[in-house]
Design a protein around this motif. Structure first.
Motif, mmCIF file in Angstrom:
data_model
loop_
_atom_site.group_PDB
_atom_site.id
_atom_site.type_symbol
_atom_site.label_atom_id
_atom_site.label_comp_id
_atom_site.label_asym_id
_atom_site.label_seq_id
_atom_site.Cartn_x
_atom_site.Cartn_y
_atom_site.Cartn_z
ATOM 1 N N ASP A 135 -73.746 68.986 21.235
ATOM 2 C CA ASP A 135 -74.915 69.018 20.360
ATOM 3 C C ASP A 135 -74.633 69.678 19.020
ATOM 4 O OD1 ASP A 135 -76.553 67.788 22.294
ATOM 5 O OD2 ASP A 135 -76.854 69.712 23.300
ATOM 6 N N GLU A 136 -73.365 69.987 18.753
ATOM 7 C CA GLU A 136 -73.023 70.569 17.461
ATOM 8 C C GLU A 136 -73.409 69.610 16.336
ATOM 9 O OE1 GLU A 136 -71.627 73.542 16.673
ATOM 10 O OE2 GLU A 136 -71.629 74.180 18.773
ATOM 11 N N GLU A 137 -73.793 70.177 15.195
ATOM 12 C CA GLU A 137 -74.176 69.338 14.059
ATOM 13 C C GLU A 137 -73.041 68.398 13.672
ATOM 14 O OE1 GLU A 137 -75.841 69.780 9.456
ATOM 15 O OE2 GLU A 137 -75.570 71.559 10.719
ATOM 16 N N VAL A 138 -71.811 68.906 13.687
ATOM 17 C CA VAL A 138 -70.618 68.073 13.512
ATOM 18 C C VAL A 138 -69.801 68.220 14.801
ATOM 19 C CG1 VAL A 138 -68.530 67.637 12.175
ATOM 20 C CG2 VAL A 138 -70.609 68.446 11.018
ATOM 21 N N PRO A 139 -69.905 67.240 15.716
ATOM 22 C CA PRO A 139 -69.272 67.386 17.043
ATOM 23 C C PRO A 139 -67.795 67.015 17.053
ATOM 24 C CG PRO A 139 -70.453 65.317 16.940
ATOM 25 C CD PRO A 139 -70.663 65.989 15.594
ATOM 26 N N ILE A 140 -67.045 67.602 16.110
ATOM 27 C CA ILE A 140 -65.606 67.332 15.995
ATOM 28 C C ILE A 140 -64.893 68.683 15.986
ATOM 29 C CG2 ILE A 140 -63.782 66.259 14.627
ATOM 30 C CD1 ILE A 140 -65.954 64.455 13.401
ATOM 31 N N PHE A 141 -63.846 68.799 16.814
ATOM 32 C CA PHE A 141 -63.153 70.069 16.960
ATOM 33 C C PHE A 141 -61.690 69.917 16.562
ATOM 34 C CE2 PHE A 141 -66.884 70.414 19.514
ATOM 35 C CZ PHE A 141 -67.263 71.750 19.432
ATOM 36 N N ARG A 142 -61.232 70.866 15.751
ATOM 37 C CA ARG A 142 -59.834 70.895 15.301
ATOM 38 C C ARG A 142 -59.306 72.311 15.532
ATOM 39 N NH1 ARG A 142 -59.148 68.850 9.401
ATOM 40 N NH2 ARG A 142 -59.563 66.880 10.486
ATOM 41 N N PHE A 143 -58.270 72.411 16.376
ATOM 42 C CA PHE A 143 -57.763 73.729 16.757
ATOM 43 C C PHE A 143 -56.327 73.918 16.282
ATOM 44 C CE2 PHE A 143 -61.014 72.757 19.995
ATOM 45 C CZ PHE A 143 -61.802 73.902 19.888
ATOM 46 N N PRO A 144 -55.901 75.178 16.095
ATOM 47 C CA PRO A 144 -54.484 75.451 15.784
ATOM 48 C C PRO A 144 -53.594 74.949 16.911
ATOM 49 C CG PRO A 144 -55.848 77.414 15.466
ATOM 50 C CD PRO A 144 -56.704 76.403 16.151
ATOM 51 N N GLU A 145 -52.317 74.728 16.599
ATOM 52 C CA GLU A 145 -51.407 74.060 17.535
ATOM 53 C C GLU A 145 -51.332 74.747 18.897
ATOM 54 O OE1 GLU A 145 -46.789 72.442 17.817
ATOM 55 O OE2 GLU A 145 -47.493 73.496 16.024
ATOM 56 N N GLU A 146 -51.119 76.060 18.923
ATOM 57 C CA GLU A 146 -50.982 76.746 20.209
ATOM 58 C C GLU A 146 -52.271 76.682 21.021
ATOM 59 O OE1 GLU A 146 -48.304 77.889 21.770
ATOM 60 O OE2 GLU A 146 -47.275 76.946 20.078
ATOM 61 N N ARG A 147 -53.411 76.829 20.363
ATOM 62 C CA ARG A 147 -54.686 76.749 21.062
ATOM 63 C C ARG A 147 -54.915 75.332 21.566
ATOM 64 N NH1 ARG A 147 -56.372 80.793 22.965
ATOM 65 N NH2 ARG A 147 -57.061 81.961 21.128
#
Length: 307
Positions: A120-132
């Motif tokens: 339900d996030e306003e922008v439902p796109i997730f970008r994480f650092p490489e290790e995470r």
């Protein structure tokens, strides 16, 4: 093979149960070419996770354009209008996950509601650092490995691993580094802003003149540029947005068809019926009756490779 941190095998499919079941998973490892881009945004009654593995693409969600990079995680809740625009050239590899799961298990309802808040996030796109990212995607790689083993516990373990995947996204959501980038010309960005406005206000009386005044562009220029950017005239886009939302209500509510027509912004039922027939190839009542059967299927899990 492994593409970056995610195991990938072209044409491989993993599924537990079938769409329409209260619990199902369908993981599709495949390529998608520009030639297969959808004409207009679509919706479905299950959840979807899209992970691009190479190149870049764009996701249009409720009329808004979002650029996505490899290993961005796109989360789409049911009934959300969306489509992916893949670039010309070599087809990008991607993992598409469609799923549904029961959230009404005694004692777990509030926990599942919190877990699914990531959709339900306003922008439902997730970008994480490489290790995470490696940590978050590890359960998906476990699912790939489990699918190649023979065990009656496979569906249970896959379900467990997928919940683990969602929990990891939720746990590290505050580290999301996705920022919506301003791409394309200023006029293209304005046309997508107008498309997003249509999705937010389709229930109201939308006229070309009123919207052109709101966005400070002449009606003639808006008409021409909107068609160039979206591939639809202003009127076509409004009508298609209204019809898609009417389709959702027909399938997922018991409201009267006349009430749905009014709720979706149509001035009269005859107008709604005519446009619905034209776009859907059937009447609203026939569309409602066409809802896929929710009958249960025997649980199964299959890891499929191309022949």
């Amino acid at each position: 093979m492994t593409t970056s941190v995610l195991t990938y095998e072209q044409g491989y499919v993993i599924h537990v149960n079938q769409p329409g079941d209260e619990l199902f998973y369908h993981l599709d490892y495949d390529e998608r070419s520009h030639d297969l881009n959808m004409e207009f945004q679509h919706f479905h009654d299950f959840y979807e996770v899209c992970i691009l593995l190479d190149r870049t693409a764009a996701h249009i969600i409720e009329g808004s354009l979002y650029e996505i990079q490899p290993l961005d995680i796109v989360l789409l809740r049911p009934s959300l209008l969306h489509k992916t625009q893949y670039p010309k050239g070599t087809p990008p590899k991607r993992l598409m996950i469609n799923f549904a799961m029961p959230r009404h298990m005694p004692g777990l309802e509030s926990g599942y509601n919190e877990l699914f808040s990531i959709f339900d996030e306003e922008v439902p796109i997730f970008r994480f650092p490489e290790e995470r990212r490696k940590e978050i995607l590890a359960p998906i790689n476990d699912i790939f490995a489990i699918s190649q083993q023979c065990s009656t516990l496979q569906p249970v373990v896959i379900h467990h691993k997928f919940v683990e995947f969602l929990c990891a996204i939720h746990r590290y959501a505050a580290e999301n580094g996705y920022v919506r980038e301003e791409t394309g010309s200023s006029m293209s960005r304005r046309m997508y802003a107008i498309a997003s406005y249509i999705h937010s206000h389709y229930q109201q009386d939308l006229s070309l003149d009123e919207v052109s005044r709101r966005f400070y562009v002449s009606a003639h220029h808006l008409s021409r540029q909107f068609n160039r950017v979206t591939g639809f005239t202003f009127t076509e886009y409004v009508q298609m947005t209204r019809i898609r939302n009417a389709q959702q209500l027909l399938l997922n509510s018991s409201e009267k068809i006349t009430d749905i027509a009014a709720q979706c912004g149509f001035a009269s039922f005859s107008q709604f019926n005519r446009i619905f027939n034209k776009q859907s190839g059937m009447s609203p009542s026939a569309y409602r009756r066409s809802r896929p059967s929710q009958s249960k299927h025997e649980m199964m899990l299959v890891g499929e490779r191309p022949q």
